[in-house]
Design an enzyme around this catalytic site. Structure first.
Site, mmCIF file in Angstrom:
data_model
loop_
_atom_site.group_PDB
_atom_site.id
_atom_site.type_symbol
_atom_site.label_atom_id
_atom_site.label_comp_id
_atom_site.label_asym_id
_atom_site.label_seq_id
_atom_site.Cartn_x
_atom_site.Cartn_y
_atom_site.Cartn_z
ATOM 1 N N VAL A 1 0.313 6.886 4.291
ATOM 2 C CA VAL A 1 1.141 6.158 5.286
ATOM 3 C C VAL A 1 2.128 5.439 4.954
ATOM 4 O O VAL A 1 3.381 5.457 5.318
ATOM 5 C CB VAL A 1 0.145 5.312 6.169
ATOM 6 C CG1 VAL A 1 1.078 4.750 7.334
ATOM 7 C CG2 VAL A 1 -0.996 6.410 7.025
ATOM 8 N N GLY B 1 0.778 -1.342 -0.147
ATOM 9 C CA GLY B 1 0.030 0.025 -0.066
ATOM 10 C C GLY B 1 0.824 1.448 0.095
ATOM 11 O O GLY B 1 1.348 1.754 1.184
ATOM 12 N N PRO B 2 1.100 1.869 -1.290
ATOM 13 C CA PRO B 2 2.007 3.093 -1.148
ATOM 14 C C PRO B 2 1.187 4.430 -1.323
ATOM 15 O O PRO B 2 1.545 5.179 -2.034
ATOM 16 C CB PRO B 2 2.711 2.965 -2.680
ATOM 17 C CG PRO B 2 1.910 2.318 -3.395
ATOM 18 C CD PRO B 2 0.792 1.188 -2.422
ATOM 19 N N LYS C 1 -8.012 6.178 20.344
ATOM 20 C CA LYS C 1 -7.801 6.695 19.041
ATOM 21 C C LYS C 1 -9.020 6.314 18.301
ATOM 22 O O LYS C 1 -9.663 7.271 17.387
ATOM 23 C CB LYS C 1 -6.825 6.160 18.071
ATOM 24 C CG LYS C 1 -6.651 6.396 16.589
ATOM 25 C CD LYS C 1 -5.737 7.463 16.382
ATOM 26 C CE LYS C 1 -5.676 8.046 15.027
ATOM 27 N NZ LYS C 1 -5.294 7.292 13.850
HETATM 28 N N1 LIG Z 1 -3.421 9.280 6.263
HETATM 29 C C1 LIG Z 1 -3.375 9.757 7.460
HETATM 30 O O1 LIG Z 1 -3.188 10.785 7.780
HETATM 31 C C2 LIG Z 1 -3.636 8.401 8.273
HETATM 32 C C3 LIG Z 1 -3.354 8.861 9.882
HETATM 33 C C4 LIG Z 1 -3.622 7.617 10.756
HETATM 34 C C5 LIG Z 1 -4.063 6.566 10.135
HETATM 35 N N2 LIG Z 1 -4.420 6.445 8.724
HETATM 36 C C6 LIG Z 1 -4.686 4.886 8.452
HETATM 37 O O2 LIG Z 1 -3.736 4.324 7.823
HETATM 38 C C7 LIG Z 1 -4.308 3.565 6.721
HETATM 39 C C8 LIG Z 1 -3.793 3.862 5.601
HETATM 40 O O3 LIG Z 1 -4.337 5.068 5.162
HETATM 41 P P1 LIG Z 1 -3.712 6.037 3.874
HETATM 42 O O4 LIG Z 1 -4.264 7.292 4.385
HETATM 43 O O5 LIG Z 1 -2.230 5.787 3.742
HETATM 44 O O6 LIG Z 1 -4.399 5.613 2.754
HETATM 45 P P2 LIG Z 1 -4.411 5.831 1.261
HETATM 46 O O7 LIG Z 1 -3.505 7.127 1.064
HETATM 47 O O8 LIG Z 1 -5.521 5.636 0.349
HETATM 48 O O9 LIG Z 1 -3.225 4.645 0.332
HETATM 49 C C9 LIG Z 1 -3.832 3.254 0.537
HETATM 50 C C10 LIG Z 1 -2.832 2.719 -0.364
HETATM 51 O O10 LIG Z 1 -3.236 1.296 -0.641
HETATM 52 C C11 LIG Z 1 -3.151 0.965 -1.721
HETATM 53 N N3 LIG Z 1 -3.769 -0.407 -1.836
HETATM 54 C C12 LIG Z 1 -5.080 -0.797 -1.954
HETATM 55 N N4 LIG Z 1 -5.033 -2.113 -2.135
HETATM 56 C C13 LIG Z 1 -4.027 -2.628 -2.510
HETATM 57 C C14 LIG Z 1 -3.425 -3.811 -2.828
HETATM 58 N N5 LIG Z 1 -4.272 -4.873 -2.991
HETATM 59 N N6 LIG Z 1 -2.253 -4.062 -2.976
HETATM 60 C C15 LIG Z 1 -1.181 -2.741 -3.218
HETATM 61 N N7 LIG Z 1 -1.653 -1.624 -2.483
HETATM 62 C C16 LIG Z 1 -3.137 -1.508 -2.293
HETATM 63 C C17 LIG Z 1 -3.720 2.105 -2.462
HETATM 64 O O11 LIG Z 1 -3.355 1.826 -3.904
HETATM 65 P P3 LIG Z 1 -3.974 2.749 -5.040
HETATM 66 O O12 LIG Z 1 -2.832 3.813 -5.063
HETATM 67 O O13 LIG Z 1 -3.873 1.876 -5.975
HETATM 68 O O14 LIG Z 1 -5.162 3.350 -4.691
HETATM 69 C C18 LIG Z 1 -3.242 3.074 -1.782
HETATM 70 O O15 LIG Z 1 -1.863 3.513 -2.344
HETATM 71 C C19 LIG Z 1 -6.055 3.535 6.878
HETATM 72 O O16 LIG Z 1 -6.388 2.718 7.737
HETATM 73 C C20 LIG Z 1 -5.906 5.001 7.676
HETATM 74 O O17 LIG Z 1 -7.215 5.150 8.416
HETATM 75 C C21 LIG Z 1 -4.062 7.282 7.833
#
Ligand SMILES: NC(=O)c1ccc[n+]([C@@H]2O[C@H](COP(=O)([O-])OP(=O)(O)OC[C@H]3O[C@@H](n4cnc5c(N)ncnc54)[C@H](OP(=O)(O)O)[C@@H]3O)[C@@H](O)[C@H]2O)c1
Length: 291
Positions: free
Chosen positions: A12, A8-9, A175
């Site tokens: 985070v 998941g790039p 959280k």
């Molecule tokens: N961002 C924040 O500020 C934050 C803070 C605290 C907690 N969190 C938590 O951390 C987690 C990740 O959040 P995020 O914000 O990083 O989400 P994000 O930016 O949407 O990133 C998720 C990534 O997962 C990839 N993905 C989905 N299915 C996949 C697969 N089968 N194989 C490989 N990659 C895959 C997506 O790919 P695509 O690029 O193809 O869509 C995307 O790059 C969540 O649970 C979120 O609630 C986030």
């Protein structure tokens, strides 16, 4: 030199990849759904450019020493397709996701001993697939055990604050108390400034109290005055802050509604604890998403 794969790039995953690569001690591989070039991460310490190995198909995955899963909670099944290769030799799999069901989500795919739940607080967003903005200090909390301490050591020398706790359950529920109340912003499509409104402030506290009641039944411990503290933190936040569930709804993306609110309703039912605010929020937001 640890071989670390990040599934998941996104926001985070990208922040973790860039900082882990910067240590010079790890070989970082990103597991993605599409090809990526260099990853550019704006951090509070300045810009980072990461050049990890990028895999785009689970069949390419080879065993590594650590796996970090950083997909959204609803993408657990897709993330798990990578684990057959990456974790074939028993590598620990750290789950960097919101919610409290990290173990339950990955139990169908991994032995319990390989699952390392992580409470992640890493304010960041992607502006495009190769550009990420880290808005503040990234913090993570893991259980104080051998795996947890190994996880902490991976980040030594980075500005990411990773700590262990003897009571991860309570840290995760705290959280969740904050995250579950974020659904209000998603429903009204207004940023944190909206919480200065007295009625919305009362609603936020009521939602946090519901979460705390269910959390206590599950064994979590909370400090006094948590609803008031969460409301105060929202009122002190930059007025235009947008939480991820609001951002996802506004962009028409899937939402982590079940991981952030549905779970409170489901577990509340199991314990005989009414959760009307969360139940209503889930029903309304799910209906709006269907429309
Ligand atoms: N961002 C924040 O500020 C934050 C803070 C605290 C907690 N969190 C938590 O951390 C987690 C990740 O959040 P995020 O914000 O990083 O989400 P994000 O930016 O949407 O990133 C998720 C990534 O997962 C990839 N993905 C989905 N299915 C996949 C697969 N089968 N194989 C490989 N990659 C895959 C997506 O790919 P695509 O690029 O193809 O869509 C995307 O790059 C969540 O649970 C979120 O609630 C986030």
């Amino acid at each position: 030199m640890a071989r670390i794969a990040i599934v998941g790039p996104g926001a985070v995953g990208g922040v973790m990849a860039a900082w882990l690569e910067k240590t010079g001690r790890h070989q970082v591989t990103l597991c993605a759904r599409r090809p990526l070039g260099e990853l550019h991460v704006e951090t509070p310490q300045g810009p980072l450019v990461a050049r990890p190995v990028v895999l785009t198909a689970p069949e390419q995955a080879k065993p590594v020493d650590w796996v970090l899963v950083a997909t959204k909670a609803y993408d657990a099944a897709g993330a798990a397709t990578w684990l057959k290769g990456l974790a074939a030799q028993g590598a620990p799999v750290a789950i960097l996701q919101n919610g409290i069901e990290h173990r339950e989500r990955f139990a169908p795919y991994l032995p319990a001993a390989q699952i390392v739940p992580v409470m992640v607080d890493a304010p960041a967003e992607r502006t495009d697939p190769t550009h990420i903005r880290q808005r503040g200090t990234a913090k993570m909390v893991v259980q104080d055990d051998a795996r947890g301490r190994e996880f902490v050591a991976l980040f030594a020398g980075t500005p990411i604050e990773v700590v262990t706790t003897p009571d991860l359950k309570s840290a995760m529920w705290r959280k969740l108390c904050l995250n579950s109340s974020g659904v209000i912003n998603a429903l009204i499509l207004q940023p944190t400034a909206a919480m200065h409104d007295e009625q919305l402030g009362e609603l936020l506290k009521a939602m946090v109290r519901e979460c705390m009641a269910v959390g206590r039944a599950e064994g979590a411990v909370f400090e006094d005055g948590l609803p008031e503290k969460i409301l105060a933190s929202q009122r002190a936040a930059p007025p235009d802050s947008v939480n991820s569930i609001q951002a996802d709804r506004a962009a028409g993306r899937p939402m982590e509604l079940d991981a952030r609110n549905g779970v409170i309703v489901r577990l509340g039912r199991q314990h005989g604890i009414p959760t009307p605010y969360n139940e209503m929020a889930v029903a309304l937001l799910a209906a709006m998403a269907r429309k």
